[in-house]
Design an enzyme around this catalytic site. Structure first.
Site, PDB file in Angstrom:
ATOM      1  N   GLU A 128       0.879  -1.189   0.068  1.00 15.80           N
ATOM      2  CA  GLU A 128       0.007  -0.031   0.054  1.00 15.80           C
ATOM      3  C   GLU A 128       0.888   1.200   0.147  1.00 15.80           C
ATOM      4  O   GLU A 128       0.657   2.111   0.504  1.00 15.80           O
ATOM      5  CB  GLU A 128      -1.017   0.019   1.250  1.00 15.80           C
ATOM      6  CG  GLU A 128      -2.415   0.672   0.999  1.00 15.80           C
ATOM      7  CD  GLU A 128      -2.791   0.613  -0.236  1.00 15.80           C
ATOM      8  OE1 GLU A 128      -3.298  -0.428  -0.701  1.00 15.80           O
ATOM      9  OE2 GLU A 128      -2.911   1.636  -1.107  1.00 15.80           O
TER      10      GLU A 128
HETATM   11  C1  LIG Z   1       2.254  -9.475   0.479  1.00 19.70           C
HETATM   12  C2  LIG Z   1       1.970  -8.254  -0.665  1.00 19.70           C
HETATM   13  C3  LIG Z   1       1.027  -8.033  -0.777  1.00 19.70           C
HETATM   14  C4  LIG Z   1       0.759  -7.226  -1.867  1.00 19.70           C
HETATM   15  N1  LIG Z   1      -0.593  -6.866  -2.327  1.00 19.70           N
HETATM   16  C5  LIG Z   1      -0.610  -5.864  -3.424  1.00 19.70           C
HETATM   17  C6  LIG Z   1      -1.911  -5.652  -4.052  1.00 19.70           C
HETATM   18  O1  LIG Z   1      -2.928  -6.383  -3.759  1.00 19.70           O
HETATM   19  N2  LIG Z   1      -2.110  -4.904  -5.231  1.00 19.70           N
HETATM   20  C7  LIG Z   1      -0.961  -4.438  -5.606  1.00 19.70           C
HETATM   21  O2  LIG Z   1      -0.966  -3.625  -6.806  1.00 19.70           O
HETATM   22  N3  LIG Z   1       0.287  -4.540  -5.206  1.00 19.70           N
HETATM   23  C8  LIG Z   1       0.337  -5.194  -4.140  1.00 19.70           C
HETATM   24  N4  LIG Z   1       1.654  -5.279  -3.596  1.00 19.70           N
HETATM   25  C9  LIG Z   1       2.958  -4.688  -3.998  1.00 19.70           C
HETATM   26  C10 LIG Z   1       3.291  -3.588  -3.100  1.00 19.70           C
HETATM   27  O3  LIG Z   1       2.427  -2.530  -3.009  1.00 19.70           O
HETATM   28  C11 LIG Z   1       4.785  -3.130  -3.481  1.00 19.70           C
HETATM   29  O4  LIG Z   1       5.550  -4.142  -3.027  1.00 19.70           O
HETATM   30  C12 LIG Z   1       5.122  -2.081  -2.769  1.00 19.70           C
HETATM   31  O5  LIG Z   1       4.400  -0.726  -3.360  1.00 19.70           O
HETATM   32  C13 LIG Z   1       6.662  -1.816  -3.128  1.00 19.70           C
HETATM   33  O6  LIG Z   1       6.809  -1.759  -4.412  1.00 19.70           O
HETATM   34  P1  LIG Z   1       7.978  -2.675  -4.846  1.00 19.70           P
HETATM   35  O7  LIG Z   1       8.010  -3.858  -4.065  1.00 19.70           O
HETATM   36  O8  LIG Z   1       8.357  -2.652  -6.145  1.00 19.70           O
HETATM   37  O9  LIG Z   1       9.435  -1.932  -4.012  1.00 19.70           O
HETATM   38  P2  LIG Z   1      10.324  -0.694  -4.726  1.00 19.70           P
HETATM   39  O10 LIG Z   1       9.472   0.013  -5.206  1.00 19.70           O
HETATM   40  O11 LIG Z   1      11.266  -1.274  -5.669  1.00 19.70           O
HETATM   41  O12 LIG Z   1      10.826  -0.106  -3.698  1.00 19.70           O
HETATM   42  C14 LIG Z   1      11.946  -0.619  -2.818  1.00 19.70           C
HETATM   43  C15 LIG Z   1      12.517   0.453  -1.687  1.00 19.70           C
HETATM   44  O13 LIG Z   1      12.958   1.342  -2.443  1.00 19.70           O
HETATM   45  C16 LIG Z   1      12.212   2.741  -1.808  1.00 19.70           C
HETATM   46  N5  LIG Z   1      12.118   3.645  -3.191  1.00 19.70           N
HETATM   47  C17 LIG Z   1      11.564   3.242  -4.191  1.00 19.70           C
HETATM   48  N6  LIG Z   1      11.105   4.467  -4.777  1.00 19.70           N
HETATM   49  C18 LIG Z   1      11.638   5.362  -4.254  1.00 19.70           C
HETATM   50  C19 LIG Z   1      11.772   6.929  -4.640  1.00 19.70           C
HETATM   51  N7  LIG Z   1      11.459   7.503  -5.647  1.00 19.70           N
HETATM   52  N8  LIG Z   1      12.193   7.482  -3.295  1.00 19.70           N
HETATM   53  C20 LIG Z   1      12.657   7.146  -2.235  1.00 19.70           C
HETATM   54  N9  LIG Z   1      12.517   5.834  -1.960  1.00 19.70           N
HETATM   55  C21 LIG Z   1      12.119   4.812  -3.160  1.00 19.70           C
HETATM   56  C22 LIG Z   1      10.884   2.095  -1.094  1.00 19.70           C
HETATM   57  O14 LIG Z   1      10.458   3.224  -0.264  1.00 19.70           O
HETATM   58  C23 LIG Z   1      11.647   0.642  -0.800  1.00 19.70           C
HETATM   59  O15 LIG Z   1      12.018   0.906   0.652  1.00 19.70           O
HETATM   60  C24 LIG Z   1       1.751  -6.411  -2.264  1.00 19.70           C
HETATM   61  C25 LIG Z   1       3.018  -6.873  -2.035  1.00 19.70           C
HETATM   62  C26 LIG Z   1       3.149  -7.811  -0.928  1.00 19.70           C
HETATM   63  C27 LIG Z   1       4.720  -8.286  -0.953  1.00 19.70           C
END
Ligand SMILES: Cc1cc2nc3c(=O)[nH]c(=O)nc-3n(C[C@H](O)[C@H](O)[C@H](O)COP(=O)(O)OP(=O)(O)OC[C@H]3O[C@@H](n4cnc5c(N)ncnc54)[C@H](O)[C@@H]3O)c2cc1C
Length: 595
Positions: free
Chosen positions: A437
């Site tokens: 989220e």
């Molecule tokens: C169990 C689970 C359930 C989920 N359910 C859903 C769902 O129902 N629907 C859905 O659409 N998604 C869902 N997700 C996805 C979830 O919302 C994403 O994992 C989350 O938004 C983070 O994206 P990412 O994993 O690609 O991390 P990344 O975007 O790769 O981020 C990795 C790290 O880098 C940091 N970061 C990234 N960009 C920036 C920036 N511009 N500035 C500073 N810091 C940054 C982040 O804060 C984080 O600490 C789910 C994930 C999991 C694991």
């Protein structure tokens, strides 16, 4: 340790911190009365304790299973979900004209905490459905609303949120899922989404996916995203379920926690395209999805509160049973709760739960006032307050969830690291809430970049004035039970005020310093505001004591503990933020040299 519903604490916070009883008394909530709110929250607590909580450990052990394209939830989940939905719990704040109870947001926030405290993996399914209902109601066409809303509110059909793709997590600019216009006015979807919570399962008759995708020729980035509704089973003209749509679950993830909640890879359009209908306007999908995301953010913050409270309940019970070392009285082995350091851990957990709960309740109250306050100006100010507080409610509360769950393990000692006690499950389950989220770091950026400038900075100034007002009321009360609460709270408000000014300046002159301090700033905000929430509850308890009712008097001490032992770091945080981005440079030399 069986789950105990915190209904009484929740009701106290709704009334004393969020002012909900006062809002009801002013007639802002129609004919709803406080007794009805009390009965609903207590009944939610009974259902959660008796029916949902027993699923928690079994669900963790069994997990959701993926078999030949089908997802089977753990034993008991489907049956409890059916009874839960039939009892009407899925529609607490959904519109009455479509079968919901039409109750205020605050009642829903209260119930959401209870469902998640009982089993976070169970409660995630309705959490997403609720968000989908909100987006559909706000932006869906009359036809879509007529077909989908009632069965979703009844809980017969569940909802999902499909944003994430392998290359598009925090950065939705990178979404590639493709939409094509069909001749009949509908659309076809092609692409893959990952991490979709309850994207496939066996608890409901149909699953309604809300999917972000890009139309041909759409502008690049998020300005070219549209939101679509794509059901698992197509719906016939007579509202019965028709054939399968061209979408499928390709697998589920093996995760650290929430094992019973299936996290699905979803594939759209293997065979000519998944049929879909647009929600809102083409290329305006993110605005529609934000309705869903905002509801889900407050709900996920509430998950943090819920899991922290559950971890606290369990740690407290264990600390009363486990005997080690001599206690202060010096006779034989004492229950570990008698040791000052264990008391510190337990009080940190409890005070943090109450602070984060208070912030979530203030956010819910702002949403209700935004909908129901008498004057347009009050509604607008309340909407801005809700916008300001939502990232704090989400990120501060989920950080609290992690910290409290980890302390819960620590209170258990080695037994906390052993799965049988259940303390470890809370720690594993809570970890995701700070990531999904929107990762908490992204919410901190949202707070600083988009929320501080709201109403020319007036919204945040009002919030700081609120904290100062509470500190003043504590000082005026003059009760010894508050100790240095007024001083510490005033210092925290001062630290927040100075840092807010610096942040607003940096937004114009030095973005990198603003971004480097954003997460620390959110923490500082949470501590100051959380301290004010606890102090408000303490003031209400003191008022009761003045009338001869001392049953709540521990709340002033809890406010004191939070102010003197936790919020006291506020000036230190302000100093850490004040050095801006400078200490990170040259970052490659600092963090890259030893990797
Ligand atoms: C169990 C689970 C359930 C989920 N359910 C859903 C769902 O129902 N629907 C859905 O659409 N998604 C869902 N997700 C996805 C979830 O919302 C994403 O994992 C989350 O938004 C983070 O994206 P990412 O994993 O690609 O991390 P990344 O975007 O790769 O981020 C990795 C790290 O880098 C940091 N970061 C990234 N960009 C920036 C920036 N511009 N500035 C500073 N810091 C940054 C982040 O804060 C984080 O600490 C789910 C994930 C999991 C694991």
């Amino acid at each position: 340790m069986p789950y105990r519903s915190p209904a009484a604490d929740i009701l106290f916070s709704l009334s004393a911190v969020a002012g909900f009883k006062g809002m009801i008394g002013q007639g802002l909530m129609g004919d709803l009365d406080w007794d009805a709110v009390t009965s609903i929250v207590e009944e939610a607590g009974r259902f959660a304790t008796e029916e949902i909580a027993p699923l928690n450990r079994a669900g963790d052990l069994a997990g959701a299973r993926f078999e030949n394209g089908v997802v089977r939830t753990a034993d008991g989940f489907a049956g409890v979900y059916k009874r839960w939905a039939e009892a009407g719990w899925n529609g607490v704040s959904a519109p009455a004209e479509f079968g919901g109870m039409g109750l205020p947001h605050l009642v829903n926030v209260a119930c959401t905490e209870i469902w998640n405290g009982a089993s976070m993996a169970f409660a995630l399914c309705p959490l997403l459905t609720e968000g989908a209902i909100g987006a559909l109601k706000a932006h869906g066409s009359r036809e879509l609303v007529d077909i989908y809303l009632a069965p979703m509110i009844a809980g017969k059909w569940t909802g999902t949120m499909n944003l994430t793709e392998p290359q598009a997590g925090s950065d939705l600019n990178a979404v590639r899922t493709r939409a094509e216009r069909a001749e009949d006015g509908s659309y076809r979807l092609f692409g893959q989404k990952i991490f979709i919570t309850y994207g496939e399962h066996d608890m409901a008759e149909n699953i309604v996916h809300l999917v972000l995708a890009r139309l041909p020729g759409a502008p690049p980035g998020t300005r070219g995203l549209s939101l679509f509704l794509s059901p698992k089973f197509l719906v016939n003209a007579d509202r019965s379920l028709g054939p399968r749509n061209d979408l499928r679950c390709a697998g589920i993830e093996h995760k650290l926690g929430i094992h019973a909640s299936p996290t699905c890879v979803m594939v759209y359009g293997d065979n000519g395209g998944a049929r879909a209908w647009i929600i809102g306007e083409e290329n305006r999908g993110l605005a529609a999805m934000f309705v869903m995301m905002n509801a889900a953010r407050l709900a996920v913050g509430t998950q943090g509160v819920a899991i922290a409270d559950r971890a606290y309940q369990q740690a407290l019970a264990y600390s009363r049973e486990r005997r080690q070392g001599r206690g202060p009285k010096g006779e034989g082995m004492a229950p570990i709760v008698e040791h000052a350091d264990v008391q510190r851990m337990l009080m940190t957990m409890k005070a943090s739960v109450h602070a984060a709960r208070g912030i979530c309740h203030l956010t819910g109250a702002a949403l209700d006032l935004a909908a129901h306050a008498g004057a347009e100006s009050e509604r607008a100010a309340a909407a801005d307050r809700a916008a300001l507080l939502t990232p704090i409610a989400k990120a501060f509360s989920t950080d609290i969830g992690d910290e409290a769950a980890s302390l819960g393990v620590q209170v258990h000692g080695g037994m906390g690291y052993v799965e049988e006690t259940g303390a470890a499950q809370h720690m594993r389950d809570s970890r995701i809430a700070a990531i999904y989220e929107g990762a908490n770091g992204i919410h901190a950026i949202d707070l600083v970049q988009r929320k501080l400038p709201l109403a020319g900075g007036e919204t945040v100034r009002r919030e700081i004035a609120f904290i100062r007002e509470v500190a003043g009321a504590v000082r005026e009360r003059g009760s010894a039970r508050f100790g240095l609460t007024a001083d510490r709270l005033s210092e925290a408000a001062g630290a927040l005020e100075g840092t807010t000014r610096a942040m607003l300046d940096w937004l114009r002159t030095d973005q990198n310093s603003a971004l480097a301090g954003a997460s620390l700033y959110l923490r500082l905000f949470g501590l100051a505001l959380g301290g004010a929430c606890l102090a408000k509850a303490g003031l209400a308890a003191e008022a009761l004591a003045a009338e001869g009712d001392e049953s709540e008097i521990g709340r002033a001490g809890l406010a004191r503990f939070f102010a003197e032992k936790l919020a006291v770091v506020a000036p230190g945080l302000a100093r850490a933020i004040a050095s801006g981005g400078a200490p990170l440079e040259p970052y490659e030399a600092i963090i890259g040299s030893s990797a």
